[in-house]
Scaffold this motif. Structure first.
Motif, short mmCIF file in Angstrom:
data_model
loop_
_atom_site.label_atom_id
_atom_site.label_comp_id
_atom_site.label_asym_id
_atom_site.label_seq_id
_atom_site.Cartn_x
_atom_site.Cartn_y
_atom_site.Cartn_z
N LEU A 131 0.83 -1.19 0.00
CA LEU A 131 0.00 0.00 0.00
C LEU A 131 0.87 1.25 0.00
CD1 LEU A 131 -2.50 -1.21 2.76
CD2 LEU A 131 -2.81 -1.32 0.27
N GLU A 132 0.26 2.40 -0.23
CA GLU A 132 1.00 3.66 -0.25
C GLU A 132 1.68 3.96 1.09
OE1 GLU A 132 -1.21 6.99 -1.71
OE2 GLU A 132 -1.84 5.92 -3.52
N ASN A 133 1.09 3.45 2.19
CA ASN A 133 1.66 3.70 3.51
C ASN A 133 2.82 2.76 3.84
OD1 ASN A 133 0.41 1.28 4.13
ND2 ASN A 133 -1.11 2.17 5.51
N GLY A 134 3.17 1.87 2.90
CA GLY A 134 4.28 0.94 3.11
C GLY A 134 3.86 -0.40 3.66
N ASN A 135 2.65 -0.50 4.19
CA ASN A 135 2.13 -1.77 4.69
C ASN A 135 1.72 -2.66 3.52
OD1 ASN A 135 2.45 -0.89 7.32
ND2 ASN A 135 0.34 -0.20 7.52
N LEU B 209 -6.39 -8.59 5.59
CA LEU B 209 -5.40 -8.27 6.60
C LEU B 209 -4.44 -7.23 6.06
CD1 LEU B 209 -2.56 -9.24 8.09
CD2 LEU B 209 -3.10 -11.38 7.07
N GLU B 210 -4.07 -6.31 6.95
CA GLU B 210 -3.05 -5.31 6.64
C GLU B 210 -1.98 -5.41 7.72
OE1 GLU B 210 -2.32 -0.49 6.50
OE2 GLU B 210 -4.36 -1.23 6.14
N ALA B 211 -0.73 -5.48 7.29
CA ALA B 211 0.38 -5.60 8.23
C ALA B 211 1.63 -5.00 7.62
CB ALA B 211 0.62 -7.07 8.57
N LYS B 212 2.62 -4.80 8.46
CA LYS B 212 3.89 -4.23 7.99
C LYS B 212 4.64 -5.21 7.08
CE LYS B 212 4.44 -1.05 11.83
NZ LYS B 212 3.68 -0.03 11.17
#
Length: 92
Positions: free
Chosen positions: A63-67, A82-85
């Motif tokens: 994603l744009e936020n790096g996650n 799910l979204e994660a680092k």
């Protein structure tokens, strides 16, 4: 991952680690590991009928936020997101 059986989803809240375990039949049990959990959505509406098998997987995509984002569509019609680092896919 099509037709793999979803066995379990374990969330280690304190560390933000999610472990999703599948039975692949061919490779036995394998795991997907996500670290730095931001969001996990697990609906269980069974709109297409009860099922524990994976239909399709979208991602992981950065994603744009790096996650990273991952969507697991289950043959019940439910989509687990799910979204994660970081997301480490099963090594098969």
């Amino acid at each position: 991952m099509h037709d793999w059986t979803l066995l379990s989803i374990l969330v280690e809240w304190m560390t933000g680690i999610v472990t999703i375990t599948f039975d692949t039949y061919e490779y036995n049990h394998v795991t997907l590991i996500a670290e730095g959990l931001v969001e996990l959505v697990i609906p269980k509406h069974d709109e297409w009928g009860e099922s524990v098998s994976v239909n399709k997987v979208r991602g992981p995509v950065q994603l744009e936020n790096g996650n990273f984002h991952l969507a697991l569509e289950i043959q019940s019609g439910d989509t687990i997101t799910l979204e994660a680092k970081s997301i480490q896919m099963p090594n098969v």
